[in-house]
Scaffold this motif. Structure first.
Motif, mmCIF file in Angstrom:
data_model
loop_
_atom_site.group_PDB
_atom_site.id
_atom_site.type_symbol
_atom_site.label_atom_id
_atom_site.label_comp_id
_atom_site.label_asym_id
_atom_site.label_seq_id
_atom_site.Cartn_x
_atom_site.Cartn_y
_atom_site.Cartn_z
ATOM 1 N N TRP A 1 -6.891 2.961 5.997
ATOM 2 C CA TRP A 1 -6.310 1.610 5.804
ATOM 3 C C TRP A 1 -5.973 1.003 7.169
ATOM 4 C CZ3 TRP A 1 -2.258 -1.488 6.962
ATOM 5 C CH2 TRP A 1 -2.083 -2.649 6.189
ATOM 6 N N TRP B 1 0.849 -1.206 0.000
ATOM 7 C CA TRP B 1 0.000 0.000 0.000
ATOM 8 C C TRP B 1 0.887 1.259 0.000
ATOM 9 C CZ3 TRP B 1 -1.059 4.572 2.242
ATOM 10 C CH2 TRP B 1 -2.303 5.159 1.971
ATOM 11 N N LYS C 1 -3.441 11.677 1.343
ATOM 12 C CA LYS C 1 -2.759 10.373 1.495
ATOM 13 C C LYS C 1 -2.757 9.958 2.961
ATOM 14 C CE LYS C 1 -1.716 9.552 -2.722
ATOM 15 N NZ LYS C 1 -2.552 8.623 -3.473
ATOM 16 N N GLN D 1 -6.138 8.607 3.766
ATOM 17 C CA GLN D 1 -6.323 7.246 3.225
ATOM 18 C C GLN D 1 -5.540 6.221 4.048
ATOM 19 O OE1 GLN D 1 -5.132 7.518 -0.869
ATOM 20 N NE2 GLN D 1 -6.842 8.846 -1.415
ATOM 21 N N LEU D 2 -4.345 6.620 4.422
ATOM 22 C CA LEU D 2 -3.510 5.723 5.213
ATOM 23 C C LEU D 2 -4.192 5.393 6.543
ATOM 24 C CD1 LEU D 2 -0.690 4.436 5.745
ATOM 25 C CD2 LEU D 2 -0.043 6.587 6.776
ATOM 26 N N ARG E 1 2.465 1.754 -3.373
ATOM 27 C CA ARG E 1 1.519 2.217 -4.397
ATOM 28 C C ARG E 1 1.125 3.681 -4.175
ATOM 29 N NH1 ARG E 1 -1.828 -1.690 -3.478
ATOM 30 N NH2 ARG E 1 -3.321 -0.468 -2.300
ATOM 31 N N GLU E 2 0.846 4.043 -2.936
ATOM 32 C CA GLU E 2 0.265 5.361 -2.668
ATOM 33 C C GLU E 2 1.292 6.435 -2.310
ATOM 34 O OE1 GLU E 2 -2.860 5.855 -3.255
ATOM 35 O OE2 GLU E 2 -3.363 3.739 -3.560
ATOM 36 N N MET E 3 2.452 6.015 -1.805
ATOM 37 C CA MET E 3 3.390 7.037 -1.312
ATOM 38 C C MET E 3 4.789 6.905 -1.888
ATOM 39 S SD MET E 3 2.307 7.103 2.640
ATOM 40 C CE MET E 3 0.964 8.147 3.163
ATOM 41 N N GLU E 4 5.206 5.685 -2.090
ATOM 42 C CA GLU E 4 6.521 5.401 -2.659
ATOM 43 C C GLU E 4 7.621 6.145 -1.880
ATOM 44 O OE1 GLU E 4 6.542 6.146 -6.911
ATOM 45 O OE2 GLU E 4 8.593 5.377 -6.981
#
Ligand SMILES: NC(=O)C1=CN([C@@H]2O[C@H](COP(=O)(O)OP(=O)(O)OC[C@H]3O[C@@H](n4cnc5c(N)ncnc54)[C@H](OP(=O)(O)O)[C@@H]3O)[C@@H](O)[C@H]2O)C=CC1
Ligand SMILES: C=C(/C=C/[C@@H](C)[C@H]1CC[C@H]2C3=CC=C4C[C@@H](O)CC[C@]4(C)[C@H]3CC[C@]12C)C(C)C
Length: 569
Positions: A487, A410, A480, A483-484, A413-416
Motif C-alpha cells: 500500500w 486501510w 499484513k 500488504q501494508l 480495515r486491515e489491522m484495527e
C-alpha cells in the motif's frame, strides 16, 4: 466446500507465548525496572563525566578516537573478515528489527567512545555532537539555556547516529522536516579511511544527501553539526477533541496545522508543535503548541502541568480526557513536553506492565519508568520476539498529508489498531533525489500543507495489539505487514526502517530510491566494505552463503549518471 457452521472469525488457540506475555510484568518488576534504573544512572554518570570535561578536552579525545576508527578499518582483511557495521549490540538499539546481520559474520567498529557533545555554538546556532549522544542527554544540556535541537526526537534513548542514518521525527517536523533535514554537516570515515566533512554545498554534498536512511552503509558517522533553535521555558499546549469518521478526523488533523489558504510559512497561522491522536474510528484529539515564557505560564488563571513528575498520568491517556472535558489548554515545562511519551513508551507500556498506568503504581514505582528498551529486548524470549512480529503491529508509515484519511481507513480495515499517532513532517524537494523524496509534480496541486519547496507528509504511528488479536481471532502479522508495504509503495509512502519489514529487495528499492545511494556506494568505495541497506533490513538469520554474496558485491554494478537521474526527477 464451505462450512456453514464455522464461525465467521475462528478463535485463535491460546499459546505458551500468551501466558509469557501475560506474566511478563513479573520479570519487568523484579529484574528489568531495577536494572534499568542502574543502567540509566550509569549513563547519567557518564554524561556528567563528559560534561565536566572542557570542550577542548572533548575535541582532543574526539580526534584521537577518530584515528582509532581509521586504524580499525585499516586492520580489516577483506579476504577473510566480514563486512563492516558499528559495534552496538543488537539488543541495545531502539529498533524492532532483529539486526540479524550482527549475528552473522561481520566486522565491528566500536564507536562507544563517541558520546560527547563537542560544542554548543550559540553564534551559529549549531550543536556539534558525537553519534552516541542521545536525546535525553542533549535536551538536558540545551533546554536550561533556552536552546533545543530543531527536531528533538522524543524517546530519551534515541541516538544522533541512529536518527541520522535512519530517520527521526517530532512535533516540529512540519516546520523543520525530519531529523536529518536539520543537520548542517556530517563528519564521516569512509571505507578507505579518509575522514571527510560533508555539507549541502561542498564537494561531498552527494554523500551528505545520501546518508539519511542509508543505515550506516556508506561510511561511519563520527560527528554531526545540527541546527539549534531558540526555545522558551514552557510549551502552551491546546488539546482539541474531534469526532467524525476517519476521513473527517484526518481533515481536522490537517486543519490543526495547515492553513487552507496555503499560508504554511506564516507563524501566526501555524503552531510550533503538532501531534494528533486517533483513539477510535470516530474520536481523536489534536494537540498544537507554541513556546511560552515563564512569565506567561505563571500568569494568574493559567494551568501549569509539571508533566515530568513520575506520578503523572500517561500522556496519551491525559490527552484523551479532552474527549470528555472538551478543549483545554495547559503549560508544560519544555523538556517535559519533549519527552512526554517516554515514560509509557507511547502506549506500548500498557502491554508490558498492564497496571503501569494505575494511580498506585505510578505513585509507588512510576519513578522507575520506563523500562529500558535494551533490557526488555535482552530479557524477551524468542517466543515474545516472534509474538511482536506475528500478533502485534509496530510500524511508522510516512504518507502524503492528503492520503492520511485513506491510510487510516486501510489500517482500520486491515489491522484495527488504536490509538494511532499522527505527526506531520515536510519532505523537501532537493537538488538530488535521496532515498525518500516528494511525489513528482506535487507543487502543481497546491494541496493543503504543501509549499513550492516541500511536500507535507505525516508519520502515522501504528503501535499496539490489532483488534483481531484482542478478540482472540487469527491475525497474520507478516502478511499484513507485506500488504501494508505494498500500500505504501502504491501511495508514494515510506516505512520507517527501525520497523520489521517483509519487503523483497525489488520492492525495497521501489519504496526507496537507490540512484544517489548506489552512486555514492560506488564513488565512496562502500561496496565490499559496508553492508548494503537491503542486506541490513532483510529479515531472518544470514546464512554463510548470503554473507559471502554480500561481501562479493561487485563494483561494476550499473549506476545511472547524476544528470540522468535529475532529468528523471
Ligand atoms: N521519534 C523518532 O524519531 C523515533 C525514531 N526511531 C527509530 O530508531 C532508530 C534509532 O535508534 P538507535 O538505537 O538510536 O539507532 P541504531 O543503533 O538502531 O542505528 C540505526 C541505524 O543507523 C546506523 N548507525 C548508527 N550510528 C551510526 C554511526 N555512527 N555511523 C554509521 N551508522 C550508524 C546503524 O548501523 P549499524 O547497524 O551498523 O549499527 C543502524 O543501521 C532510528 O533509525 C529511528 O528510525 C524509533 C523511535 C522514535
Ligand atoms: C518511531 C516512533 C516511535 C516508536 C515506538 C513506539 C517504538 C520504537 C521502538 C519500539 C520498541 C522496541 C523494542 C521493544 C521491546 C519489546 O520487548 C517490547 C516492545 C518494545 C518496547 C517496542 C515498543 C514500541 C517502540 C518503543 C516515533 C516516530 C514516534
Amino acid at each position: 466446500m464451505s462450512d456453514a457452521k464455522a464461525p465467521l472469525h475462528p478463535k485463535r488457540k491460546k499459546q505458551v507465548v500468551d501466558f509469557l506475555l501475560q506474566f511478563r510484568w513479573i520479570i519487568v518488576i523484579v529484574f528489568v525496572l531495577p536494572f534499568s534504573f542502574l543502567f540509566y544512572f550509569s549513563i547519567y554518570l557518564g554524561d556528567v563525566k563528559s560534561e565536566r570535561k572542557s570542550y577542548e578536552q572533548r575535541q582532543k579525545e574526539h580526534d584521537e578516537n577518530v584515528k582509532e576508527v581509521v586504524k580499525r578499518l585499516g586492520e580489516r582483511d577483506a579476504s577473510k573478515d566480514g563486512l563492516v557495521c558499528t559495534g552496538r549490540p543488537p539488543w541495545v538499539v531502539v529498533g524492532m528489527r532483529n539486526v540479524d546481520y550482527k549475528r552473522a559474520r561481520h566486522f565491528e567498529v566500536d564507536l562507544s567512545k563517541f558520546r560527547n557533545i563537542l560544542e554548543i555554538d550559540k553564534e551559529r546556532m549549531i550543536a556539534r555532537v558525537e553519534p552516541l549522544v542521545n536525546m535525553g542527554q542533549i535536551s538536558r544540556v540545551t533546554v536550561p539555556i533556552n536552546l533545543s535541537l530543531a527536531v528533538l526526537a522524543e524517546l530519551d534513548d534515541l541516538t544522533v547516529g541512529g536518527l541520522i542514518n535512519g530517520f527521526g521525527i517530532e512535533g516540529s517536523s512540519h516546520i523543520f522536516g525530519l531529523f536529518s533535514d536539520t543537520v548542517v554537516a556530517l563528519e564521516i570515515v569512509l571505507a578507505d579511511g579518509r575522514v571527510v566533512r560533508a555539507t549541502k554545498d561542498n564537494e561531498y554534498s552527494d554523500l551528505f544527501y545520501a546518508i539519511p536512511w542509508s543505515q550506516g552503509t556508506l561510511g561511519l558517522l563520527v560527528s554531526a553539526e545540527i541546527k539549534l533553535i531558540q526555545v522558551k521555558e514552557y510549551v502552551r499546549l491546546t488539546y482539541k477533541p474531534v469526532t467524525g469518521n476517519l476521513k473527517e478526523l484526518a481533515q481536522a488533523y490537517a486543519d490543526s496545522f495547515a492553513p487552507r489558504d496555503g499560508d504554511q510559512d506564516n507563524p501566526s497561522k501555524v503552531p510550533e508543535m503538532v501531534e494528533g491522536m486517533i483513539y477510535s474510528p470516530t474520536e481523536g484529539v489534536m494537540m498544537t503548541g507554541r513556546y511560552a515564557s515563564k512569565q506567561e505560564a505563571k500568569q494568574k488563571g493559567n494551568v501549569i502541568n509539571n508533566y515530568g513528575w513520575w506520578f503523572k498520568p500517561w500522556f496519551y491517556q491525559h490527552a484523551q480526557t479532552a474527549l470528555k472535558r472538551g478543549e483545554f489548554v495547559e503549560y508544560i515545562p519544555t523538556r517535559d513536553y519533549y519527552h512526554r511519551h517516554t515514560r509509557s513508551l507511547y502506549w506500548e507500556g500498557k502491554l508490558i506492565l498492564p497496571f503501569g498506568d494505575q494511580f498506585w503504581f505510578r505513585f509507588l514505582l512510576g519513578w522507575l519508568m520506563p523500562p529500558k528498551i535494551a533490557l526488555l529486548k535482552a530479557t524477551q524470549s524468542e517466543a515474545i520476539r516472534n509474538y511482536y512480529h506475528d500478533h502485534h503491529v509496530i510500524q511508522d508509515l510516512l504518507v502524503p498529508l492528503y492520503k492520511v484519511g485513506d491510510c487510516l481507513e486501510w489500517v482500520h480495515r486491515e489491522m484495527e489498531v488504536y490509538p494511532i499517532w499522527l505527526c506531520p513532517h515536510r519532505i523537501y524537494k532537493l537538488p538530488v533525489k535521496p532515498m525518500i523524496y516528494p511525489e513528482p509534480g506535487f507543487e502543481a496541486h497546491r494541496r493543503q500543507g504543501d509549499t513550492e519547496y516541500a511536500q507535507m507528509y505525516t508519520d502515522i504511528g501504528v503501535y499496539y495489539v490489532p483488534g483481531a488479536v484482542l478478540r482472540g481471532e487469527p491475525f497474520d502479522g507478516a502478511e499484513k505487514c507485506r500488504q501494508l508495504e505494498l500500500w505504501l509503495i502504491e501511495n508514494h509512502g515510506f516505512q520507517a526502517q527501525y520497523a520489521v519489514t517483509e519487503l523483497t529487495e525489488k520492492n525495497f528499492w521501489r519504496m526507496f530510491d537507490n540512484t544517489l545511494y548506489e552512486q555514492c556506494r560506488k564513488k565512496y568505495k562502500a561496496i565490499g566494505t559496508f553492508m548494503s541497506a537491503y542486506y541490513k533490513s532483510k529479515k531472518g538469520r544470514k546464512t554463510e552463503k548470503e554473507v559471502q554474496e554480500a561481501e562479493q558485491e561487485k563494483a561494476e554494478q550499473e549506476t545511472p549518471e547524476v544528470d540522468e537521474q535529475e532529468k528523471a526527477y
